[in-house]
Design a protein around this motif. Structure first.
Motif, PDB file in Angstrom:
ATOM      1  N   HIS A1001       0.829  -1.212   0.000  1.00  0.00           N
ATOM      2  CA  HIS A1001       0.000   0.000   0.000  1.00  0.00           C
ATOM      3  C   HIS A1001       0.861   1.258   0.000  1.00  0.00           C
ATOM      4  CE1 HIS A1001      -3.953  -1.893   0.501  1.00  0.00           C
ATOM      5  NE2 HIS A1001      -3.344  -2.782   1.264  1.00  0.00           N
ATOM      6  N   GLU A1002       1.926   1.239   0.764  1.00  0.00           N
ATOM      7  CA  GLU A1002       2.754   2.431   0.877  1.00  0.00           C
ATOM      8  C   GLU A1002       3.478   2.743  -0.425  1.00  0.00           C
ATOM      9  OE1 GLU A1002       2.816   4.547   3.271  1.00  0.00           O
ATOM     10  OE2 GLU A1002       1.467   3.402   4.549  1.00  0.00           O
ATOM     11  N   VAL A1003       4.073   1.723  -1.039  1.00  0.00           N
ATOM     12  CA  VAL A1003       4.809   1.960  -2.282  1.00  0.00           C
ATOM     13  C   VAL A1003       3.850   2.386  -3.384  1.00  0.00           C
ATOM     14  CG1 VAL A1003       6.276   0.917  -4.046  1.00  0.00           C
ATOM     15  CG2 VAL A1003       6.653   0.382  -1.639  1.00  0.00           C
ATOM     16  N   GLU A1004       2.701   1.742  -3.437  1.00  0.00           N
ATOM     17  CA  GLU A1004       1.711   2.139  -4.440  1.00  0.00           C
ATOM     18  C   GLU A1004       1.278   3.582  -4.211  1.00  0.00           C
ATOM     19  OE1 GLU A1004      -2.699   0.821  -6.130  1.00  0.00           O
ATOM     20  OE2 GLU A1004      -1.736  -0.345  -4.548  1.00  0.00           O
ATOM     21  N   GLY A1005       1.239   4.004  -2.958  1.00  0.00           N
ATOM     22  CA  GLY A1005       0.841   5.374  -2.641  1.00  0.00           C
ATOM     23  C   GLY A1005       1.907   6.408  -2.914  1.00  0.00           C
ATOM     24  N   GLY A1006       3.090   5.989  -3.355  1.00  0.00           N
ATOM     25  CA  GLY A1006       4.126   6.935  -3.742  1.00  0.00           C
ATOM     26  C   GLY A1006       5.334   6.980  -2.842  1.00  0.00           C
ATOM     27  N   ARG A1007       5.333   6.213  -1.778  1.00  0.00           N
ATOM     28  CA  ARG A1007       6.468   6.238  -0.860  1.00  0.00           C
ATOM     29  C   ARG A1007       7.464   5.140  -1.230  1.00  0.00           C
ATOM     30  NH1 ARG A1007       2.026   7.320   2.663  1.00  0.00           N
ATOM     31  NH2 ARG A1007       2.182   9.376   3.594  1.00  0.00           N
ATOM     32  N   GLY A1008       8.714   5.351  -0.822  1.00  0.00           N
ATOM     33  CA  GLY A1008       9.743   4.355  -1.090  1.00  0.00           C
ATOM     34  C   GLY A1008      10.494   4.656  -2.371  1.00  0.00           C
ATOM     35  N   TYR A1051       6.215  -1.365 -10.599  1.00  0.00           N
ATOM     36  CA  TYR A1051       4.766  -1.183 -10.776  1.00  0.00           C
ATOM     37  C   TYR A1051       4.373   0.272 -10.580  1.00  0.00           C
ATOM     38  CZ  TYR A1051      -0.235  -1.455  -9.854  1.00  0.00           C
ATOM     39  OH  TYR A1051      -1.586  -1.252  -9.894  1.00  0.00           O
ATOM     40  N   ARG A1052       4.899   0.907  -9.555  1.00  0.00           N
ATOM     41  CA  ARG A1052       4.548   2.303  -9.296  1.00  0.00           C
ATOM     42  C   ARG A1052       5.067   3.219 -10.397  1.00  0.00           C
ATOM     43  NH1 ARG A1052       7.238   4.881  -4.247  1.00  0.00           N
ATOM     44  NH2 ARG A1052       8.888   5.242  -5.756  1.00  0.00           N
ATOM     45  N   CYS A1066       3.398  -5.042 -15.692  1.00  0.00           N
ATOM     46  CA  CYS A1066       3.897  -4.836 -14.336  1.00  0.00           C
ATOM     47  C   CYS A1066       2.954  -5.446 -13.312  1.00  0.00           C
ATOM     48  CB  CYS A1066       4.025  -3.334 -14.087  1.00  0.00           C
ATOM     49  SG  CYS A1066       5.637  -2.872 -13.532  1.00  0.00           S
ATOM     50  N   THR A1067       1.662  -5.327 -13.551  1.00  0.00           N
ATOM     51  CA  THR A1067       0.685  -5.902 -12.620  1.00  0.00           C
ATOM     52  C   THR A1067       0.830  -7.417 -12.558  1.00  0.00           C
ATOM     53  OG1 THR A1067      -0.814  -4.087 -13.188  1.00  0.00           O
ATOM     54  CG2 THR A1067      -1.770  -5.972 -12.049  1.00  0.00           C
ATOM     55  N   VAL A1068       0.989  -8.053 -13.715  1.00  0.00           N
ATOM     56  CA  VAL A1068       1.184  -9.511 -13.744  1.00  0.00           C
ATOM     57  C   VAL A1068       2.473  -9.887 -13.037  1.00  0.00           C
ATOM     58  CG1 VAL A1068       1.626 -11.462 -15.279  1.00  0.00           C
ATOM     59  CG2 VAL A1068      -0.175  -9.834 -15.825  1.00  0.00           C
ATOM     60  N   ASN A1069       3.503  -9.067 -13.202  1.00  0.00           N
ATOM     61  CA  ASN A1069       4.775  -9.304 -12.533  1.00  0.00           C
ATOM     62  C   ASN A1069       4.587  -9.361 -11.025  1.00  0.00           C
ATOM     63  OD1 ASN A1069       7.527  -9.677 -12.436  1.00  0.00           O
ATOM     64  ND2 ASN A1069       7.995  -7.491 -12.460  1.00  0.00           N
TER      65      ASN A1069
END
Length: 1600
Positions: A1001-1008, A1051-1052, A1066-1069
């Protein structure tokens, strides 16, 4: 009357484009109450703004809407920059006066602030001089108010810019009390022939009256202004327009032209004519209602601006005429002295007397004093013209009842008004100069400007008496001044005003003529109200002072505010001049309260600034404070007495301004007497506040309403002198009382703000005790008020500012003292819990706009200090085992992390300049709170396990902040968590599950980022490897998380890419990774992300396959459905079986939309089994079966497009990692050609270069930094399901040719080794690449990665020979079936093969492959060599049949060519049969056998008969037509047939079976090892003859 806008083509050479014209015909009559006026010419008046853009060419192209918006933004910013550059040069020039420089700086800052807003930059707050406020030196309340003011100003400016929206204009007008209409007269094109006066004014047609002065321009006969210096500078501003004028239903702009010259234009100039006569000529009218109200879009034609001369130096200068409104503006500022009397000549009625026609009457207006002396230069015919001593009216030719409606302004010094009168003389004017000179004044009228009671002449119409006498007597003022001037006065003196005969009064005779005027007095010194006049002139009769003060309260408010300064001066003069007496103190106090209350009324609220200005600049009563204080205290002390309550109530409403007068009076006294009587003043205030406290503490019902008013008016607390011990506790008690009951919140907030504002000042002495009182009494109450208040409340920002101000002004002492005030432990917990929740809510959803950066940073700074102080309380009171509060600590951690991660502290998102300023002013508050969180975590000790896994997410969120030192300090907390859980449970599974879930959730939200991945890997590995038990499992965990981060970061990166195919990859990955590590919840989450992407692209087939993966995780059972299995709200299922049913229904729907009916049927069968045998839902079953029936019908009847498949290679380091240097098979869209597909690819990767070769690239391309795309078409290899074991319709089979395919073929010729000039085939290879995808296509994607295989040159030769034989065979069959085919293609084919230069095309194969050397080097190719030889041998019978057909059809002309070709063939045949044996084509024997099978006769007899007729065994296979192999007999064979015949010479075995010996299919062929195969339709036939090992000949026909 007709309005026309001039076209550019017509008038461009003469006039500006922006103009209007009004055309009058001679027959038109004037709407301006002048029915006798004839319009004799064309009048053109051009009005345009000074700063028009019309002269600036615009070469802008037409842009799409979004680009157009950006272009408009660019233009706006460009204009602002130009303005700023120009203003900067003015400032740097050093030539501006101080006042203009100050105003210009304000303009500059306003422009900058406006630019910041439209560019979404931060709001800058400034002081009154435009300097940026320093938040460290500014109180929180002042900072908040400055933000409010700045934001409001910018918003107003934004509204002004939206000129096309009426409501925004109205909002602007509502906020601005005064407006002006700016007019620039460009030209007057009118054929007059004489000098003229052009008079312009504003007119209300509904009320039939002018509302402004005239703007007068004198125009010469040559068509230019008489004052040539004003050419191109004829500008006027019609001022003092207010909101009432905007509400007028209609406003017209009227332009009148008065000719100045002869009586008649047509008169012959040869005679001596009278000149200088003012004669009517024309009038133009334009409706400007929409312009006034700002509703006109094109302001290049008319320009409307708020009038502020200093604000618009480019429009208004010393030469600009100012035409004032005939009446007062809505606000009259102190010092704005005005003494204007507007006189309008309305109409008259004059007897012709001894003349045969009506007189040509000219009225002369002048002003005389009582001594008969004329006042010079007091009459103004119009703005823009000089003052004159007498005004002559327009002359109407031979009109008995002229109607003038001419208005002049009379401006007389105030001291001369009471002695002055207006005199009107009447004279007949002749057109001949000689006669005109003999004409004398024939009558006179007058009116005094001051009435007998001292008031000014009443506004309105006046019917004046027209007196006749000798001309000389009329010139003597004493002759008529004692006489009545109006018919009303005449009646009051007992005379009749309606008599037909003339009356004699003294030496004058009252004429039968009549004359009417109207007057309007606009004076700040002259009143028409007797009571107000009595107060203003109170010294003249002090005996009436008591009465005058009482009568003041009855005067109309509009009259009072016009004379506000004079009235206040009179009141305070009465008080000062009676300082030794208290006789008038109460009356003066009541009068003052009345005036303050009047201004508080909404009707007069615009006069608030006037009162403020008066107090600051004009008020001078140094002793007023003592009397005002004493009277107010008396009222408060007697609050419960009858008759006092009402007046005290009014006084409390006016309390703010009463105290302002008191404070200002005391300040003036101190300046004069150097703080004399300071102790007495303080004592009087103290006693007053005691009285107020006692009244506020009273329980009397009579004082309830008074207390409420006192509470509302308590802003007087802003005075430093009132901040006393006796007042503050009472005020805080009252505040607490009302706040807890949610009463009078606005007043409470205002009072608390003022108190805090005072306590922040540095010149008020020690404040520690006062802040403590506020903290103890109000902090928690204010906190609860903020918590209970919705974000949409107008007061939420103010209360948060108050709460922030309290915390900011609290010292360490206050925080230490705070916890002691609660006493019980539960109160401490509740207070801290409330505070933590409130802080977190305010941080998560800030009450202030994002651009209030200074306010937000100040709030953050205060919150950070408070959080740290409260954290110290946690450590001291709530950490030990007995008092540990889990929820309180939990709230602390969540608050601290929310503070750290809030958007306003993420410095990396700011510009470098902004980031540097914040770091310099506040430091990086994230590091400060982050280190505090770390310390607090380690302080937990044995309590840590209680926070796992709940705190994993917040800690992860904190560590992901891109601040290196913070990451290094906080990432070790993860290892500490792992240890804690391991020591408790011998594993850290809960921690691992939580961090994987939260990380997603965090990486998808832009962090990291990549740095975090490296630090996480390095730090945790170091810690794990040092641990005795966590070394191995910890390292495995770290590597797992790092792998996940790699995929999530990819993915992000691609998630917001316009290329949805990249997003799908990327989603399949990611979902494959979650499947690998068995994280079902996350796996399903990404399945639905992928499904959504497919649906956006209309990839319904792929969406179905994606959902199918979810369905496969479910069982057909009643097992409860876990929460993670139903991640979509659309699914309402309690069991897995129900969810699977719903999923199947949706999947079938998607397969149907994708025309994948075979797949839909397969799922439908599985679902039907459940409906029929498990659920017994026959209704659903029937519906499903109907769908299936439709699917079957669609398969047979609907034509489905066959997509092409393409191999795509992405080479180079410029591609994302998930496609870099990989090859994929893509399923094309319906009817998509390769060129279109390539164009689509290159659109997704615009920087990529298309490769021109299909060979695999080298390492130089793969390692380059660029992007290279290779694309070519591949052929799917058919893979039929095993169920098809017999021939079926092509419509059914065609589906499997392009679906459910996993193998793809691409063949290309290549050369290997050095080129052999003697043998081109020796190094000719066919490289056939078989691409095998990981999954069948179509699938969850439209593409999959592949692998490849190569084929040898010997196989290339076999394939080439096979193709050649097939080509000959196919052409022979075509000629057999259609004898009319042309022979040329057959001639070329046969000759090209039998020609000695080619020799069948296999001579080079012999040199390459049939040598001992090759056989020795390639023993594995023995079978392939034998097959190649067999194919060469079989070419001969095919050629023989072809030459036979060619001989039958050849013309005589080509017979020599045929004979040569036969000779060459015989040579070839001899050579081949000698080396490779004889081959023969099956003859009519096989045909007879097949025929016999169909007819029922014995195959034995048919074969025996055929053999007997042929003579030899082998000859039965020669001469048979190849067309036999496509004979319909083969398709008509029964399903099973077996027959046998005994012959003595040979065994022939024919086997009908599947073309693939491993699988069942509807393809039939005859198998024999020594005959080449033949093909037709879906059939392949192979024949074999073997030497017999026993005499009988056995024939077997088998259908398998």
């Amino acid at each position: 009357m007709k309005f026309l806008y001039l076209k550019q083509a017509l008038m461009q050479s003469l006039f500006p484009i922006n103009m209007f014209e009004i055309l009058y015909h001679k027959s038109a009559s004037c709407v301006m109450k002048t029915p006798n006026l004839l319009y004799e010419s064309l009048l053109i008046i051009a009005i345009s703004p000074v700063c028009s853009q019309a002269s600036k060419p615009d070469f802008s192209p037409v842009f799409p809407p979004q680009q157009q918006d950006n272009r408009e933004m660019f233009r706006s910013v460009r204009h602002m920059i130009y303005d700023l550059i120009e203003w900067r040069s003015q400032i740097l020039s050093g030539t501006l006066p101080q006042d203009e420089l100050k105003e210009l700086k304000k303009k500059v800052t306003a422009k900058i602030d406006y630019g910041n807003r439209i560019l979404d930059l931060d709001l800058v707050v400034r002081d009154e001089d435009g300097n940026i406020l320093d938040p460290e030196q500014t109180s929180t309340i002042s900072l908040f108010r400055a933000h409010e003011v700045a934001s409001k100003q910018v918003e107003e400016r934004l509204q002004e810019e939206k000129q096309n929206i009426d409501i925004n204009r109205q909002a602007k007008f509502a906020a601005t009390p005064s407006f002006a209409l700016f007019v620039n007269l460009k030209n007057v094109v009118c054929k007059i022939g004489e000098d003229a006066e052009v008079l312009m004014s504003l007119y209300d047609p509904l009320e039939s009256k002018f509302i402004s002065e005239n703007y007068l321009v004198r125009w010469s006969s040559c068509g230019l202004p008489k004052d040539i210096d004003r050419l191109h500078n004829l500008r006027a501003v019609f001022t003092d327009l207010g909101s009432k004028d905007l509400k007028r239903e209609k406003i017209s702009f009227v332009c009148q032209i008065v000719r100045v010259g002869r009586m008649e234009l047509r008169d012959n100039n040869t005679r001596k004519l009278t000149s200088g006569l003012r004669r009517p000529f024309g009038v133009a009218v334009m409706d400007v209602t929409d312009i006034i109200n700002g509703k006109v879009d094109d302001e290049d034609k008319q320009h409307f601006i708020p009038f502020q001369p200093k604000e618009f130096p480019h429009l208004v200068d010393r030469s600009t005429a100012v035409a004032r409104k005939m009446g007062f503006p809505e606000i009259i500022m102190p010092g704005d002295v005005r003494n204007d009397i507007y006189v309008t000549l309305v109409q008259g009625d004059f007897d012709k007397g001894s003349k045969t026609t009506a007189k040509n009457v000219e009225v002369t207006v002048s002003v005389y004093d009582e001594d008969g002396k004329r006042l010079e230069s007091v009459i103004f015919p119009g703005a823009g013209d000089e003052a004159i001593s007498e005004y002559k009216s327009v002359i109407y030719y031979q009109v008995k009842q002229p109607r003038w409606f001419e208005t002049v302004k009379v401006a007389i010094p105030i001291e001369d008004v009471n002695r002055s009168h207006l005199r009107f003389t009447f004279r007949h004017r002749s057109s001949q100069d000689s006669k005109d000179k003999s004409e004398k004044i024939f009558a006179l009228a007058f009116v005094k400007l001051m009435r007998y009671d001292g008031t000014t002449l009443r506004d309105g119409e006046h019917d004046l008496i027209v007196y006749k006498a000798e001309a000389k007597k009329l010139e003597d003022a004493s002759t008529y001044l004692s006489l009545p001037s109006t018919k009303i006065e005449l009646e009051e003196k007992g005379h009749s005003a309606t008599g037909k005969s003339m009356q004699n009064l003294g030496s004058c005779t009252i004429s039968k003529d009549s004359f009417q005027i109207s007057t309007l007095v606009c004076s700040t010194k002259l009143t028409q109200n007797v009571d107000l006049l009595g107060l203003l002139k109170w010294r003249s009769n002090t005996s009436l002072l008591h009465q005058n003060l009482k009568q003041l309260m009855k005067v109309d408010g509009g009259e009072v505010v016009k004379f506000l300064q004079d009235t206040l001066d009179a009141l305070f003069n009465i008080m000062m001049e009676n300082s030794e007496s208290e006789t008038f103190d109460t009356l003066v106090f009541d009068a003052l309260v009345f005036i303050i209350g009047l201004i508080a009324d909404r009707k007069f609220q615009h006069f608030n600034p006037v009162l403020e200005t008066y107090i600051k600049k004009h008020f001078s009563a140094t002793l007023a404070y003592t009397k005002l204080t004493k009277v107010l205290k008396t009222y408060v002390d007697n609050a419960e007495k009858c008759g006092i309550t009402d007046q005290l109530f009014k006084a409390m409403k006016a309390l703010e301004y009463i105290f302002k007068f008191i404070v200002r009076s005391r300040i003036l006294f101190n300046q004069l007497y150097e703080n004399k009587g300071e102790a007495d003043f303080r004592e009087s205030l103290l006693q007053l506040f005691k009285s107020i406290n006692e009244m506020m503490s009273s329980n009397s019902d009579q004082t309830v309403i008074v207390k409420v008013c006192a509470f509302h008016g308590s802003s007087f607390a802003s005075s430093a002198t009132t901040r006393q011990e006796i007042l503050l506790p009472t005020m805080t008690d009252q505040l607490k009382y009302h706040l807890e009951r949610q009463e009078d919140l606005e007043a409470c907030c205002q009072l608390l703000s003022n108190i805090l504002e005072v306590l922040y000042k540095k010149d008020v002495g020690p404040t520690q005790r006062h802040v403590q009182i506020i903290m103890e009494n109000l902090l928690r109450t204010v906190n609860r008020t903020v918590i209970s208040m919705g974000r949409d409340s107008e007061l939420i920002g103010s209360f948060v500012a108050c709460m922030t101000a309290i915390l900011r002004q609290m010292e360490d002492y206050h925080y230490a003292h705070l916890i002691k005030t609660f006493g019980k432990m539960r109160s401490d917990v509740d207070f801290l819990m409330e505070t933590f929740i409130m802080f977190k809510n305010l941080i998560g959803k800030n009450v202030y706009p994002f651009d209030w950066v200074i306010m937000n940073m100040m709030q953050n700074k205060v919150f950070l200090r408070a959080i740290n102080q409260y954290a110290d309380m946690l450590n001291k009171k709530f950490l030990d085992q007995t008092n540990f509060e889990l929820q309180l600590w939990n709230n602390y951690f969540h608050l601290a992390v929310a503070f750290l991660t809030q958007e306003s502290l993420q410095l990396e998102n700011f510009s470098s300049a902004k980031r540097a300023k914040i770091l310099n002013k506040y430091g990086d508050m994230r590091r400060q709170i982050g280190f505090e969180i770390r310390d607090m975590w380690y302080n937990l000790g044995q309590h840590k396990i209680k926070f796992i896994p709940e705190m994993v997410g917040p800690i992860l969120e904190m560590t992901l902040i891109p601040e290196t030192e913070l990451r290094k300090a906080t990432i070790p907390i993860f290892f500490d968590m792992m240890q804690c859980e391991f020591h408790s449970t011998r594993s850290f599974q809960r921690f691992e599950n939580e961090i994987i879930t939260k990380l997603d959730h965090e990486v998808e939200g832009g962090r990291g980022d990549e740095q975090y991945k490296v630090l996480f890997d390095k730090i945790l590995l170091e810690h794990c490897r040092k641990h005795k038990y966590l070394a191995k499992s910890g390292e495995t965990f770290v590597k797992l998380v790092v792998r996940l981060m790699e995929r999530l970061l990819d993915y992000r990166t691609i998630m917001h890419d316009e290329n949805k195919e990249n997003r799908m990859s990327c989603t399949v990955n990611v979902l494959n990774f979650y499947k690998e590590i068995e994280r079902e919840e996350m796996y399903i989450r990404y399945l639905y992300k992928l499904c959504d992407l497919h649906k956006e692209c209309d990839n319904y087939t792929e969406a179905a396959y994606t959902l199918l993966l979810h369905a496969k995780l479910l069982k057909w059972s009643e097992e409860a459905c876990a929460a993670h299995l139903t991640q979509r709200d659309g699914y309402q299922a309690a069991t897995q079986g129900q969810l699977k049913d719903q999923l199947y229904q949706e999947i079938i729907h998607y397969f149907d939309k994708g025309k994948m009916w075979e797949e839909a049927i397969a799922l439908g069968k599985e679902l039907a089994e459940q409906y029929e045998n498990e659920m017994f839902d026959y209704e659903q079953l029937s519906e499903l079966l109907r769908k299936q029936a439709q699917f079957y019908e669609n398969i047979v009847k609907v034509i489905r497009p066959k997509p092409d498949y393409f191999a795509v290679g992405y080479y180079g380091q410029g591609f994302p990692t998930f496609i870099r240097n990989k090859v994929f098979i893509y399923r094309g869209k319906e009817y998509e050609r390769r060129e279109d597909f390539e164009a689509r690819l290159l659109t997704q990767f615009p920087n990529a270069e298309k490769m021109k070769t299909t060979s695999p690239p080298g390492d130089d391309i793969k390692t380059s930094s660029g992007q290279y795309i290779q694309c070519f078409t591949v052929k799917p290899k058919l893979d039929l399901p095993s169920k098809f074991h017999r021939p079926v319709s092509e419509q059914i089979v065609s589906f499997y040719r392009v679906n459910e395919v996993q193998r793809f073929e691409y063949s290309r010729p290549v050369r290997k080794g050095e080129k052999n000039p003697d043998n081109e085939f020796a190094n000719m290879w066919i490289e056939r690449t078989i691409y095998v995808t990981a999954y069948k296509l179509p699938g969850i994607l439209r593409w999959f990665e592949v692998k490849s295989v190569e084929i040898s040159p010997l196989e290339n030769a076999i394939e080439t020979m096979q193709l050649t034989n097939d080509k000959i065979n196919n052409m022979v069959q075509q000629h057999l079936s259609d004898p009319n085919l042309p022979i040329n293609p057959l001639s070329m084919l046969l000759n090209g093969i039998v020609d000695p230069a080619v020799m069948g095309g296999f001579a080079n194969y012999e040199k390459a492959f049939f040598t001992e050397k090759y056989t020795h080097e390639h023993p594995e190719d023995h079978d392939k060599i034998e097959k190649l030889k067999d194919l060469i041998a079989w070419q001969i019978p095919f050629l023989a049949e072809g030459i036979r057909i060619h001989g039958e059809k050849v013309t005589e002309a080509l017979r020599p060519f045929h004979e040569r070709m036969e000779a060459c063939f015989r040579q070839l045949k001899d050579k081949v049969e000698k080396q490779y044996g004889v081959r023969a084509i099956v003859s009519s024997l096989l045909q007879s056998l097949l025929q016999s099978q169909l007819s029922g006769s014995s195959p034995f007899s048919a074969a025996q008969s055929c053999l007997s007729s042929q003579g030899t065994v082998l000859s039965i296979f020669s001469g048979a037509p190849p067309g036999l192999l496509t004979h319909p007999y083969l398709s008509q064979l029964p399903s099973r047939a077996t027959a046998a015949a005994q012959l003595r010479t040979l065994q022939l075995q024919l086997v009908w079976s599947n073309s693939d010996p491993h699988r069942s299919h509807n393809t039939t062929y005859i198998q024999a090892p020594t005959f080449p195969p033949f093909s037709f339709n879906n059939y392949t036939i192979t024949i074999c003859i073997q030497a017999p090992t026993f005499p009988p000949f056995l024939l077997t026909i088998i259908q398998l």
